[in-house]
Design a protein around this motif. Structure first.
Motif, PDB file in Angstrom:
ATOM      1  N   ILE A 458       5.381  -2.644  -8.129  1.00 43.74           N
ATOM      2  CA  ILE A 458       5.960  -1.621  -8.856  1.00 43.74           C
ATOM      3  C   ILE A 458       5.457  -1.694 -10.096  1.00 43.74           C
ATOM      4  N   CYS A 459       5.763  -0.452 -10.799  1.00 47.33           N
ATOM      5  CA  CYS A 459       5.223  -0.276 -12.264  1.00 47.33           C
ATOM      6  C   CYS A 459       6.375  -0.977 -13.540  1.00 47.33           C
ATOM      7  N   PHE A 460       5.764  -1.353 -14.294  1.00 49.57           N
ATOM      8  CA  PHE A 460       6.488  -2.199 -15.397  1.00 49.57           C
ATOM      9  C   PHE A 460       7.648  -1.204 -15.860  1.00 49.57           C
ATOM     10  N   ASN A 465      13.559  -0.601  -4.464  1.00 50.08           N
ATOM     11  CA  ASN A 465      14.732  -0.449  -3.618  1.00 50.08           C
ATOM     12  C   ASN A 465      14.382  -1.386  -2.330  1.00 50.08           C
ATOM     13  N   LEU A 466      14.974  -2.692  -2.406  1.00 54.34           N
ATOM     14  CA  LEU A 466      14.675  -3.322  -1.189  1.00 54.34           C
ATOM     15  C   LEU A 466      15.186  -3.081   0.109  1.00 54.34           C
ATOM     16  N   SER A 467      16.403  -2.287  -0.124  1.00 57.68           N
ATOM     17  CA  SER A 467      17.443  -1.953   0.989  1.00 57.68           C
ATOM     18  C   SER A 467      16.685  -0.964   1.933  1.00 57.68           C
ATOM     19  N   HIS A 494      12.339  -7.874 -10.907  1.00 61.59           N
ATOM     20  CA  HIS A 494      11.701  -9.126 -11.168  1.00 61.59           C
ATOM     21  C   HIS A 494      10.632  -9.557 -10.303  1.00 61.59           C
ATOM     22  N   THR A 495       9.632 -10.185 -10.519  1.00 63.43           N
ATOM     23  CA  THR A 495       8.647 -10.550  -9.595  1.00 63.43           C
ATOM     24  C   THR A 495       9.268 -11.780  -8.891  1.00 63.43           C
ATOM     25  N   ILE A 517       5.815  -7.805  -6.737  1.00 66.33           N
ATOM     26  CA  ILE A 517       4.901  -7.930  -7.931  1.00 66.33           C
ATOM     27  C   ILE A 517       5.294  -6.770  -8.864  1.00 66.33           C
ATOM     28  N   VAL A 518       5.538  -7.265 -10.224  1.00 65.00           N
ATOM     29  CA  VAL A 518       5.779  -6.255 -11.260  1.00 65.00           C
ATOM     30  C   VAL A 518       4.423  -6.072 -11.982  1.00 65.00           C
ATOM     31  N   GLN A 519       3.839  -4.855 -11.947  1.00 67.91           N
ATOM     32  CA  GLN A 519       2.521  -4.807 -12.530  1.00 67.91           C
ATOM     33  C   GLN A 519       2.646  -5.041 -14.214  1.00 67.91           C
ATOM     34  N   PRO A 520       1.644  -5.468 -14.740  1.00 67.18           N
ATOM     35  CA  PRO A 520       1.691  -5.736 -16.268  1.00 67.18           C
ATOM     36  C   PRO A 520       1.878  -4.287 -16.957  1.00 67.18           C
TER      37      PRO A 520
END
Length: 688
Positions: A458-460, A465-467, A494-495, A517-520
């Motif tokens: 995802i973007c910073f 949405n995990l659900s 959060h990563t 993973i949260v992109q920089p």
């Protein structure tokens, strides 16, 4: 020295200070106009500027100004096909300009009003029969022909003719046929000469001629009667009927002869007969089994023969041994219901109709009771399973059908591969007697299948949405991160590796992981605001992403690279949009101011009062590749600032002390991109 009024020797002393202004004489050569001390001059001449100096003396600066002008020539030209002007070849009508620096080193633009006329080049494709006339010439052969001329625009022109000459068709055909012949849609039944007129494939008038001979086939009919078979034209026939023989006659025409055939057959009866002791047939008594024949002539006059297959039977007796289970009682024997072991007899007529005696020796064994077992066994899908169990006094037999089938002495192991209900049955057996089968139901409950683990980016500054990644309808579920519950799985940022645990109503579970993973953070950088030379290439400097998009893109050589180039004639704001590998975005803007050059642009006043506006004083360098120096003098000729760095500016201070409001003199000297030396002198007003 002198004598005063009293006649005494006297002497007076004068202490005199003479102050002078500091005049500055400046020689300037400029194009079109020049601004000096707030006044714009457009004519060559000598100009003065008078102001009070710090000592109270009047100071006069002198400007020796030469104004040169650019050149602007206009040319009107008409040409055929193309025209070369200033090293460029033009093939289209239009108005073109040529920018250059004239002998006075001033920007100049010549204009060409161009009319381009073109020759005429017509291509004609023509198909004709026999001959074709074009531009006064008659052509009888296919080929490509040209006609040169001068068109209405007085340009050399050439027309081209692609010519195809076709001819008519004339075919003569000799044909011999049987019965009839079809030619060009007409059926002919008589010999003769026929013609057919048409337009051929080349669309030319054509005539074909047919010389036709019609021959006919032969047709004979034959009636014949025979016994058993008849041979005709090499074929033997054994059945009555109508037969044909096809052949080609002497004229080589298809011919057919017809045979009307009657076949009569001898009589051949086959008799199967059984008898007790003896049998009489056609006056003869037979005592033994065997095959016998009788020959005669039937009513059709054909030889006939009957055959007797004879079996001579005698009375029989037999013994029958039977063993049954008690569950099969009563035992039925010759109309009797028997309920116990014993020996029983019956007098019968056998299948051949002869006397027969049957003796039954019956043994009755006891049937065991059903075994004991568990009626319902439950598993979750994919769980390990075990062999079914039951208890009894005798060996067990296992089945998967309620009746029939073959029992196994090995207890089955249910499969948990697929969910659903499985049915098994068990009995016990003693001396061949089997108890009733007891049912066992195995229920395999579906195990939730969340599918494979997933990876998300995802973007910073955004959430995932995990659900939404998995279907948990009708399931108990919860998310964890590092073994800690996730409060809101629909908004995580959060990563980490998130784990989903689900349970069905039957207690079956499954787990799945999502690696997030949260992109920089993407930060677009279009570079600092800058200056460009009018009409000359300038390169932008972007950074911060993997993919780039500049607007307005039409002004750039490539709007989708980090460092495109442009040629500007007006101040322009560019907007840079950048993206990373998954589409995360950011934007930045940059202002490119456009100046005509190469030259220096410098204001005539500034206000170093710390308000953030016009606090520093420096030139704008347009097309200057090297700065020799930028100097500022006060009105007394004292050098208060000097730099060789294009990025440096004067803050209004000298030796750390802010200078008073007043006029100062600047001189800037450098080398432009063409290697020419540039010098600019003038005055600047410092204002508080």
């Amino acid at each position: 020295n002198y004598n005063d009024a009293n006649g005494c020797a006297s002497s007076d002393t004068l202490h005199l200070t003479i102050n002078n202004g500091v005049p500055v004489s400046t020689t300037i050569v400029a194009c079109e106009s020049y601004v000096w001390n707030g006044v714009t001059y457009t004519q060559s001449g000598v100009y003065t500027f008078t102001y009070p100096s710090g000592s109270g003396c009047t100071t006069v600066d002198t400007l020796h100004l030469t104004i040169n002008n650019g050149t602007h020539n206009v040319t009107t030209q008409t040409a055929c096909e193309s025209y070369s002007w200033n090293g460029t070849t033009y093939t289209q009508t239009g108005t073109y300009t040529f920018a250059y620096t004239n002998a006075n080193n001033c920007s100049s633009v010549d204009t060409l009003h161009l009319t381009i006329n073109n020759g005429t080049h017509n291509a004609t494709t023509q198909t004709a029969c026999e001959s074709y006339s074009w531009n006064g010439t008659s052509y009888t052969q296919s080929g490509t022909y040209t006609h040169p001329y001068t068109n209405a625009s007085n340009c050399p022109s050439v027309d081209t003719l692609h010519l195809t000459i076709n001819t008519g068709t004339h075919n003569a055909i000799n044909q011999t046929a049987c019965e009839s012949y079809n030619w060009n849609g007409t059926t002919y039944t008589q010999s003769g000469i026929y013609i057919f007129a048409y337009t051929n494939a080349s669309n030319c008038p054509s005539v074909d001629t047919l010389h036709l001979i019609i021959n006919h086939g032969t047709h004979n009919t034959i009636n014949q009667t025979a016994c058993e078979s008849y041979s005709w034209n090499g074929t033997t026939y054994t059945q009555s009927g109508i037969y044909t023989f096809t052949y080609s006659n002497a004229n080589n025409c298809p011919s057919v002869d017809t045979l009307h055939l009657t076949i009569n057959n001898g009589t051949h009866l086959s008799i199967v007969q059984s008898a007790c002791v003896s049998y009489n047939w056609h006056g003869t008594t037979y005592l033994n089994s065997g095959v016998y024949t009788y020959t005669y002539t039937n009513s059709n006059g054909c030889v006939s023969m009957d055959t007797l297959h004879l079996s001579i039977l005698i009375p029989t007796s037999s013994n029958l041994m039977a063993t049954i289970c008690s569950s099969q009682l009563p035992y039925h024997f010759n109309g009797q219901n028997i309920n116990a072991s014993g020996i029983y007899t019956a007098n019968l007529i056998n299948a051949a109709g002869c006397d027969s005696t049957v003796t039954l020796n019956l043994t009755v064994n006891p049937t065991p009771a059903p075994p004991q077992t568990t009626a319902l066994v439950s598993y979750c899908q994919h769980d390990p399973s075990f062999a079914l169990t039951a208890t009894g006094a005798y060996p067990l037999l296992w089945y998967n059908v309620t009746s029939g089938g073959t029992g196994s002495g090995t207890a089955p192991v249910p499969s948990t591969l697929n969910s659903g209900i499985q049915h098994y049955y068990v009995s016990q057996i003693n001396a061949g007697c089997e108890s009733p089968r007891v049912p066992i139901t195995v229920r395999v409950s579906r195990k939730p299948d969340m599918g494979p683990d997933q990876n998300l980016r995802i973007c910073f500054g955004t959430t995932a949405n995990l659900s939404a990644q998995f279907n948990t309808i009708d399931l108990l579920s919860h998310w964890t991160l590092d073994n800690n519950p996730v409060a809101d799985p629909s908004h995580v940022s959060h990563t980490g590796v998130y784990q989903l645990i689900v349970n069905s109503s039957a207690g079956c579970a499954d787990t799945v992981q999502v690696s997030l993973i949260v992109q920089p953070e993407v930060i677009a950088n279009a570079g600092p605001d800058a200056n460009a030379v009018y009409g000359e290439p300038y390169q932008l400097h972007g950074s911060g992403g993997m993919y780039y998009s500049w607007t307005p893109g039409g002004l750039l050589n490539n709007a989708h690279i980090a460092n495109p180039t442009t040629q500007l004639t007006d101040d322009t704001y560019f907007v840079l949009s950048v993206e990373d590998m998954i589409g995360c975005k950011d934007t930045d803007t940059v202002l490119i101011k456009v100046y005509k050059g190469p030259t220096f642009y410098i204001p005539n006043a500034f206000t170093p009062n710390g308000d953030g506006l016009n606090d520093d004083y420096k030139p704008t360098y347009v097309g200057i590749q090297q700065l020799d120096y930028f100097r500022i003098y006060d009105r007394y000729g004292v050098l208060v600032f000097e730099t060789h760095d294009m990025g440096a500016a004067w803050n209004g201070k000298y030796k750390g002390i802010m200078q008073n409001t007043g006029n100062f003199v600047y001189i800037v000297k450098g080398i432009d991109k063409n290697g020419q030396q540039k010098v600019l002198k003038g005055n600047v007003l410092l204002i508080h």
